[in-house]
Write a protein that holds these residues in place. Structure first.
Motif, mmCIF file in Angstrom:
data_model
loop_
_atom_site.group_PDB
_atom_site.id
_atom_site.type_symbol
_atom_site.label_atom_id
_atom_site.label_comp_id
_atom_site.label_asym_id
_atom_site.label_seq_id
_atom_site.Cartn_x
_atom_site.Cartn_y
_atom_site.Cartn_z
ATOM 1 N N VAL A 131 31.981 37.870 28.223
ATOM 2 C CA VAL A 131 31.603 38.332 26.884
ATOM 3 C C VAL A 131 32.236 39.687 26.608
ATOM 4 C CG1 VAL A 131 29.653 38.938 25.401
ATOM 5 C CG2 VAL A 131 29.421 37.084 27.059
ATOM 6 N N THR A 132 32.722 39.877 25.364
ATOM 7 C CA THR A 132 33.197 41.201 24.960
ATOM 8 C C THR A 132 31.983 42.094 24.710
ATOM 9 O OG1 THR A 132 33.256 40.553 22.633
ATOM 10 C CG2 THR A 132 35.279 40.243 23.917
ATOM 11 N N LEU A 133 32.092 43.345 25.156
ATOM 12 C CA LEU A 133 30.945 44.255 25.052
ATOM 13 C C LEU A 133 30.786 44.807 23.647
ATOM 14 C CD1 LEU A 133 31.132 46.215 28.418
ATOM 15 C CD2 LEU A 133 29.926 44.118 27.859
ATOM 16 N N GLY A 134 31.882 44.945 22.902
ATOM 17 C CA GLY A 134 31.776 45.510 21.560
ATOM 18 C C GLY A 134 31.224 44.514 20.566
ATOM 19 N N ALA A 135 31.913 43.399 20.377
ATOM 20 C CA ALA A 135 31.512 42.413 19.373
ATOM 21 C C ALA A 135 30.561 41.370 19.919
ATOM 22 C CB ALA A 135 32.761 41.714 18.814
ATOM 23 N N ARG A 136 30.273 41.394 21.182
ATOM 24 C CA ARG A 136 29.393 40.409 21.820
ATOM 25 C C ARG A 136 29.843 38.976 21.510
ATOM 26 N NH1 ARG A 136 24.320 42.745 23.054
ATOM 27 N NH2 ARG A 136 24.738 44.884 23.702
ATOM 28 N N ARG A 137 31.133 38.704 21.725
ATOM 29 C CA ARG A 137 31.658 37.369 21.477
ATOM 30 C C ARG A 137 32.090 36.737 22.801
ATOM 31 N NH1 ARG A 137 34.888 39.579 16.752
ATOM 32 N NH2 ARG A 137 33.530 39.300 14.945
ATOM 33 N N LEU A 138 31.928 35.420 22.888
ATOM 34 C CA LEU A 138 32.368 34.679 24.073
ATOM 35 C C LEU A 138 33.898 34.611 24.081
ATOM 36 C CD1 LEU A 138 31.538 32.817 26.505
ATOM 37 C CD2 LEU A 138 31.761 30.903 24.915
ATOM 38 N N VAL A 139 34.502 35.088 25.158
ATOM 39 C CA VAL A 139 35.965 35.072 25.253
ATOM 40 C C VAL A 139 36.462 34.091 26.306
ATOM 41 C CG1 VAL A 139 36.260 37.407 24.404
ATOM 42 C CG2 VAL A 139 35.908 37.017 26.853
ATOM 43 N N GLY A 140 35.575 33.501 27.065
ATOM 44 C CA GLY A 140 36.003 32.544 28.085
ATOM 45 C C GLY A 140 34.907 32.327 29.105
ATOM 46 N N VAL A 141 35.227 31.508 30.069
ATOM 47 C CA VAL A 141 34.281 31.225 31.144
ATOM 48 C C VAL A 141 35.026 31.255 32.473
ATOM 49 C CG1 VAL A 141 32.697 29.835 29.757
ATOM 50 C CG2 VAL A 141 34.640 28.734 30.880
ATOM 51 N N ASP B 9 30.011 52.819 27.183
ATOM 52 C CA ASP B 9 30.324 54.238 27.035
ATOM 53 C C ASP B 9 31.665 54.595 27.664
ATOM 54 O OD1 ASP B 9 27.979 54.582 25.685
ATOM 55 O OD2 ASP B 9 26.850 55.337 27.427
ATOM 56 N N ILE B 10 31.992 53.959 28.807
ATOM 57 C CA ILE B 10 33.245 54.326 29.481
ATOM 58 C C ILE B 10 34.420 53.479 28.999
ATOM 59 C CG2 ILE B 10 32.038 55.126 31.544
ATOM 60 C CD1 ILE B 10 32.759 52.569 32.917
ATOM 61 N N GLY B 11 34.163 52.573 28.041
ATOM 62 C CA GLY B 11 35.263 51.844 27.429
ATOM 63 C C GLY B 11 35.613 50.520 28.058
ATOM 64 N N CYS B 12 34.729 49.953 28.874
ATOM 65 C CA CYS B 12 35.006 48.637 29.459
ATOM 66 C C CYS B 12 34.974 47.578 28.351
ATOM 67 C CB CYS B 12 33.967 48.317 30.536
ATOM 68 S SG CYS B 12 34.287 46.756 31.393
ATOM 69 N N GLU B 13 35.854 46.595 28.457
ATOM 70 C CA GLU B 13 36.035 45.652 27.367
ATOM 71 C C GLU B 13 35.231 44.365 27.530
ATOM 72 O OE1 GLU B 13 40.137 45.073 27.840
ATOM 73 O OE2 GLU B 13 40.737 47.032 27.076
ATOM 74 N N ILE B 14 35.166 43.818 28.739
ATOM 75 C CA ILE B 14 34.593 42.495 28.954
ATOM 76 C C ILE B 14 33.642 42.561 30.146
ATOM 77 C CG2 ILE B 14 35.112 40.060 29.485
ATOM 78 C CD1 ILE B 14 37.869 40.511 28.269
ATOM 79 N N ALA B 15 32.585 41.755 30.111
ATOM 80 C CA ALA B 15 31.630 41.731 31.214
ATOM 81 C C ALA B 15 31.114 40.307 31.409
ATOM 82 C CB ALA B 15 30.464 42.687 30.957
ATOM 83 N N GLN B 16 30.595 40.062 32.587
ATOM 84 C CA GLN B 16 29.902 38.813 32.873
ATOM 85 C C GLN B 16 28.813 39.117 33.887
ATOM 86 O OE1 GLN B 16 33.611 37.104 35.016
ATOM 87 N NE2 GLN B 16 31.903 35.966 35.910
ATOM 88 N N GLY B 17 27.770 38.330 33.881
ATOM 89 C CA GLY B 17 26.674 38.560 34.808
ATOM 90 C C GLY B 17 25.414 37.870 34.335
ATOM 91 N N PHE B 18 24.362 38.002 35.125
ATOM 92 C CA PHE B 18 23.114 37.318 34.832
ATOM 93 C C PHE B 18 22.445 37.819 33.546
ATOM 94 C CE2 PHE B 18 22.237 36.211 39.564
ATOM 95 C CZ PHE B 18 23.322 35.356 39.523
ATOM 96 N N LEU B 19 22.825 39.019 33.082
ATOM 97 C CA LEU B 19 22.267 39.503 31.831
ATOM 98 C C LEU B 19 22.620 38.554 30.694
ATOM 99 C CD1 LEU B 19 20.805 41.760 30.244
ATOM 100 C CD2 LEU B 19 23.048 42.838 29.930
ATOM 101 N N PHE B 20 23.809 37.991 30.740
ATOM 102 C CA PHE B 20 24.222 37.015 29.725
ATOM 103 C C PHE B 20 23.856 35.597 30.153
ATOM 104 C CE2 PHE B 20 27.118 40.623 29.308
ATOM 105 C CZ PHE B 20 26.909 40.947 27.971
ATOM 106 N N SER B 21 24.288 35.211 31.349
ATOM 107 C CA SER B 21 23.961 33.860 31.817
ATOM 108 C C SER B 21 24.377 33.707 33.265
ATOM 109 C CB SER B 21 24.691 32.810 30.970
ATOM 110 O OG SER B 21 24.496 31.512 31.518
ATOM 111 N N ARG B 22 23.621 32.892 33.975
ATOM 112 C CA ARG B 22 24.051 32.429 35.286
ATOM 113 C C ARG B 22 25.135 31.357 35.095
ATOM 114 N NH1 ARG B 22 20.457 33.623 39.461
ATOM 115 N NH2 ARG B 22 18.588 34.732 38.762
#
Length: 842
Positions: A596-606, A797-810
């Motif tokens: 997921v993108t952290l800014g727009a909260r959009r799915l960018v892939g799996v 805050d530090i400018g990271c663009e994309i993230a994944q983890g249990f906060l979004f989904s297992r």
């Protein structure tokens, strides 16, 4: 004297497993012939005549030895052709079976082999006759008759070969059966020639009975010619083998492999099951007893023959040859029979007037083969060459040293360490422990690849020197593997073993200076102690290996053995066949974890992740079955399975106007497969997914190994258009600057740093540095392992663009991915279109 028993031989009683079914087949076929043919049995005098011819024709012309079995080539097809033409069906079976019975009585074969050969003859002849009866009736001696008789003999040959191959496989295993089938071509050709000769005799005899005189005269001339040729052939082969043996001993005398070259070739030359060299203890020289055994790699330190025979040859300084076709010494023959040995030749090795040892061959290969008086002078010549080679090269000293010491470091090798452990266990006092410390040198492969093997050898020699200097005087220091060193000694407690391991490791870690080169060498140390971790040397060495392997990833790099290490290793070993079956049955599932993108909260892939539910063990951790796949050659299949499933789902679920972007993990070992990029291109074309929608993630430890081996494959993958990502970045020793040399597009920050950001300023600083420098290099940064809103805010805050983890989904199965996407999104209405924005929900 070392006189241990050799490894047990597979008993020929397994032949009964084949003999029984063959007997049943023979009985059924013979009964069918008796009930369906008239007449089934003919006059006694032609049957007796052809029976006599069959007995005479079974005289061996060639012997082919396949391991311990002998394949005999004869002219038995000639009377069989005549019998099929002249005799009623059942008379053929009776004559052929009776001839086989006489032959086995003459050879005095053992019961299992005796009855197998008799029943084999009955079954083969019954099947062949039944086939001939089923074909059109024989009329005249024209081509039709030739074809029928040739078919009958061919069926007989094929049945015989199948029976022999089956019994050899049952007795000696599939490799021996396969070798027999591979060497069966000469038998088939000889059978075809014999059948043709039989047909010619039949045609001539039917034309005029006087033709038998011509064939008899031809046979009278052929027999002495064949014997002369066979004798010449044997002499030529013996001379060639003697030359090869002498040349091999001369060449190997300088590199310490003389005994291997000598015994292996002596055993082959004499066609023996065992070839043994014995050099008794003499002065400062220890005893040496080494044996080459048929079917065994390397040399054994045991022998099948009783020591009294070689001691007699040594003391009496004479050759001792015992067997059914050799001298008969009742006392010594009794010793052979007690050990199940049929024949032996023992020749003393002479150096001037002194006798320095003996060389012997035991058991001629093939149950019906034996040593003869003609073999004795040949073996005496071999012994003369061997004695000169042994004495000139000071073989006695080198044999003992090479058997128990490492060539490079001069340390005791694994065999000597095992022996020392056995001795220490035997003399351990109550309350003491016998400790084994295993030092595994880190980074030796990188030294070899970067600086050459000469530098690697210097590192090993220096490690050996430091261990020798630093270890207690009571300890034995040995090299037990390529980069593994063992220290064994008796101590008061296990805590002393751990303390000693730490001290020795610190001594090794000190800088090593080789000219202008300075190296820092570290080691991972495994520790095991007797009696807590094992009662015998083999178990202790096995378990300390496991501990050393675990120490490579343990803090402090010193690891005591504990049962969980062994159970994990055993479990992985047991998973190997189940994993292969799971791949065959498509039982490996692929789950998908959103990115997921952290800014727009959009799915960018799996990210595509393999999951395996073992039918008995339950869920298997990916690191376990991936490790099994790597070590059993199944990694390519597993990678392709995940990639295929990911591409299929990407094509099926369009997102943002195109196929869903996917990421697939690949091993560093896959990057050594030069065919992998071409296979990726084929799959992209097959599923119609653009290359830019695929990302390959490679762990930092495998990608940045200090060599350029992965780069060619990475460049080919980049040229295809796929994206490349460095997974678990930060866990290795590489720098971001090194990434500039590699054609990668993305960096994934290891979850151990991401999860510690909220509580550890050091982890936060590391992630901040990775994000900042990666962006300067034009690399996308993905944070994995995001599990809290606070971590998410810090990453933003530090400018990271994309993230994944249990906060979004297992990781989810595909059928649940769409449902998750629908549940986790909300519709916004910008100016031009509705946009589905993800909510960060646990």
């Amino acid at each position: 004297m070392a006189t241990g028993q050799p490894p047990s031989r597979v008993t020929n009683e397994y032949a009964w497993m084949v003999t029984g079914p063959l007997a049943l087949i023979a009985a059924i076929c013979a009964t069918a012939l008796a009930l369906t043919t008239r007449p089934a049995v003919g006059a006694w005098y032609p049957t007796t005549l052809l029976f006599v011819l069959m007995v005479l024709a079974t005289t061996p012309m060639f012997n082919i030895v396949v391991r311990r079995q002998t394949l005999v080539l004869t002219l038995a097809e000639v009377p069989l052709v005549l019998a099929l033409f002249y005799l009623p069906p059942l008379s053929v079976v009776i004559a052929h079976t009776a001839a086989a019975l006489v032959m086995q009585l003459r050879l005095r074969a053992r019961p299992a082999k005796f009855w197998f050969n008799v029943v084999k003859a009955a079954a083969a002849s019954s099947i062949a006759v039944l086939a001939v009866v089923a074909l059109p009736e024989i009329r005249g001696i024209g081509p039709g008759t030739w074809g029928i008789l040739f078919a009958g003999v061919s069926i007989h040959l094929l049945t015989t070969l199948a029976a022999v191959a089956t019994v050899v496989t049952a007795v000696q295993g599939w490799p021996a059966g396969r070798e027999l089938l591979r060497t069966s071509l000469p038998t088939s050709l000889a059978g075809g020639i014999s059948t043709t000769i039989g047909l010619l005799i039949l045609i001539a005899f039917e034309t005029t009975p006087w033709s038998i005189l011509l064939f008899s005269g031809f046979l009278v001339i052929l027999v002495p010619v064949y014997r002369a040729y066979a004798q010449f052939f044997r002499q030529h082969r013996t001379l060639a083998d003697m030359y090869e043996l002498t040349r091999a001993m001369t060449e190997s005398g300088q590199d310490g492999t003389l005994v291997d070259a000598l015994l292996g070739r002596v055993r082959t030359l004499m066609q023996a099951e065992y070839a043994t060299l014995w050099l008794p203890a003499q002065g400062r020289h220890p005893e040496v007893l080494l044996t080459a055994q048929e079917g065994q790699r390397g040399l054994l330190d045991t022998t099948a023959a009783p020591p009294e025979i070689r001691e007699a040859a040594m003391q009496e300084k004479r050759t001792i040859a015992l067997g059914s076709r050799l001298d008969d010494d009742p006392a010594l023959r009794g010793l052979l029979r007690a050990r199940g040995i049929k024949d032996i030749i023992v020749v003393p090795l002479r150096s001037g007037q002194a006798t320095i040892g003996t060389i012997e061959v035991t058991n001629r290969l093939g149950d019906t083969n034996h040593f003869t008086t003609g073999d004795v002078p040949i073996f005496q010549t071999v012994a003369a060459h061997a004695a000169v080679a042994v004495e000139n090269s000071r073989l006695v000293d080198r044999l003992r040293h090479d058997a128990y010491h490492d060539t490079l470091t001069k340390l005791p090798n694994r065999r000597r360490v095992t022996q020392a452990l056995r001795e220490a266990v035997g003399i351990r006092a109550p309350g003491e422990v016998v400790a084994v410390l295993l030092f595994d040198v880190d980074g030796l492969r990188q030294v070899n690849e970067s600086l050459g093997h000469a530098a690697g050898d210097k590192v090993l020699a220096e490690v050996a020197s430091r261990l020798r200097r630093s270890a207690p005087s009571s300890a034995l220091v040995g090299r037990v593997g390529g980069d593994e060193f063992a220290v064994t000694l008796r101590l008061e407690t296990a805590d002393e073993a751990e303390q000693l391991a730490a001290e020795l490791r610190e001594q090794i870690r000190a800088e090593m200076v080789f000219g202008n080169l300075t190296l820092d060498v570290d080691t991972a140390v495994g520790v095991a102690v007797h009696p807590e971790h094992g009662a015998d040397p083999e178990t202790l060495l096995q378990r300390v290996d496991l501990a050393a392997a675990a120490a490579k990833s343990a803090p402090g790099s010193i690891q005591f053995f504990h049962p969980a290490l062994e159970s994990g290793s055993t479990r992985r070993l047991g998973l190997a066949p189940d994993l292969r079956q799971a791949l065959d049955d498509n039982a490996i599932e692929v789950h998908f974890q959103p990115k997921v993108t952290l800014g727009a909260r959009r799915l960018v892939g799996v990210e595509c992740l393999a999951r395996w539910e073992h039918p008995a063990e339950g869920p298997v951790a990916p690191e376990d079955f991936v490790a099994v796949a790597e070590h059993t050659g199944q990694l390519g299949r597993l990678t392709e399975l995940v990639l295929r499933e990911g591409l299929r789902r990407s094509r099926d679920w369009s997102h943002d106007g195109g196929p869903l972007a996917i990421a697939v993990n690949i091993s560093a070992r896959t990057l050594t497969d030069q065919h992998f990029p071409a296979r990726v291109q084929e799959l992209l074309t097959e599923y119609g997914v653009p290359a830019e929608r695929v990302t390959f993630e490679i762990k930092e430890a495998g990608l940045l190994d200090g060599t350029d081996r992965p780069i060619p494959t990475l460049l080919r993958l980049r040229d295809l258009g796929v994206r490349l990502s460095v997974d678990d970045f930060g866990t290795g020793n590489s720098s971001l600057a090194y990434l500039r040399r590699l054609p990668v597009h993305e960096v994934k920050v290891d979850n151990s740093f991401v999860q510690g950001m909220a509580t550890d300023p050091g982890d936060l600083a590391i992630v901040n540095a990775i994000v900042t420098l990666s962006q300067q290099f034009g690399l996308t940064v993905v944070a994995e392992g995001v599990e809290s809103e606070l971590t998410l805010e810090l990453l933003q805050d530090i400018g990271c663009e994309i993230a994944q983890g249990f906060l979004f989904s297992r990781p989810l199965p595909y059928d649940r991915l769409e449902g998750w996407f629908a549940a986790q999104t909300e519709t916004e209405s910008p100016v031009h279109a509705a946009v589905r924005r993800l909510r960060a929900l646990p």
